[in-house]
Motif scaffolding. Structure first.
Motif, short mmCIF file in Angstrom:
data_model
loop_
_atom_site.label_atom_id
_atom_site.label_comp_id
_atom_site.label_asym_id
_atom_site.label_seq_id
_atom_site.Cartn_x
_atom_site.Cartn_y
_atom_site.Cartn_z
N ARG A 122 41.48 36.01 48.40
CA ARG A 122 41.08 35.93 47.00
C ARG A 122 41.96 34.95 46.24
O ARG A 122 43.10 34.72 46.58
N TRP A 123 41.35 34.37 45.20
CA TRP A 123 42.05 33.48 44.29
C TRP A 123 41.53 33.74 42.89
O TRP A 123 40.34 33.97 42.70
N VAL A 164 46.83 34.48 44.04
CA VAL A 164 46.23 34.31 45.35
C VAL A 164 46.65 35.53 46.16
O VAL A 164 47.75 36.04 46.00
N GLN A 198 47.88 32.08 37.63
CA GLN A 198 46.90 32.21 38.70
C GLN A 198 47.39 33.24 39.69
O GLN A 198 48.54 33.67 39.64
N ASN A 253 49.51 40.28 46.87
CA ASN A 253 49.09 39.32 45.85
C ASN A 253 50.30 38.51 45.43
O ASN A 253 51.39 39.06 45.30
#
Length: 193
Positions: A62-63, A39, A37, A190
């Motif tokens: 954002r994710w 983020v 993932q 990020n």
């Protein structure tokens, strides 16, 4: 004049980060085995392409989740789904704002152990409260596409620099439907986990 200087200053900072950070963070390489993932948070400056001038100063949290991380089945290529929010202050005839979100698809490629290139695009919705003839309605759809680079600061943290083109319109819901097109320059961080 101040807006132009701010925009030029942002561009100089992004270019300096692209040139200087890889040299300062020697040995930082992504650990793609941990990429499930992401983020992040980006800051952006945008300006519309035609009509009355509108300058946007945006915050983009954002994710995302990887469908396929780089370095696995597709070699250096990866794909992910990303949800990105936007909150902007707009400089136009009067100060305004916009808020919205965009689901996107992101395709990435590990160019070097420390550089991840990406293209991303999607379509979202946005509420715009900007007093300008360039924008006819407060509710619009926002198809957009962009590209950029994530430069490794650590094995999981990256400096993100990107360009984005965004179109806003009401998709023909109302008779009056001028296009509001914006070019964005983005920079942020990020975290991949």
């Amino acid at each position: 004049m101040v807006r132009r200087m701010w925009g030029n200053g942002l561009m100089v900072m992004v270019l300096a980060a692209c040139v200087l950070l890889p040299a300062r963070v020697q040995g930082a390489e992504f650990d793609v085995s941990k990429f499930n993932q992401e983020v992040g948070l980006r800051f952006a400056y945008g300006r519309n392409t035609h009509g009355a001038t509108v300058n946007l100063y945006s915050l983009l949290p954002r994710w995302g989740i990887f469908l396929m991380a780089p370095g696995k089945s597709w070699g250096p290529f990866g794909a992910s789904l990303v949800i990105e929010g936007i909150a902007s202050i707009a400089g136009a005839e009067e100060v305004g704002f916009e808020m919205g979100f965009t689901p996107m698809v992101k395709f990435s490629c590990l160019l070097f152990p420390s550089v991840l290139a990406f293209i991303e695009g999607g379509a979202g919705i946005i509420s715009e409260s900007i007093n300008s003839p360039a924008i006819a309605h407060s509710f619009n759809f926002t198809p957009q596409v962009g590209a950029g680079f994530d430069i490794a600061l650590t094995t999981q943290v990256a400096l993100s620099v990107a360009y984005r083109f965004r179109h806003s319109s009401n998709a023909g819901i109302y008779k009056e439907n001028p296009a509001f097109n914006v070019n964005f320059v983005q920079a942020g961080v990020n975290y991949y986990y």
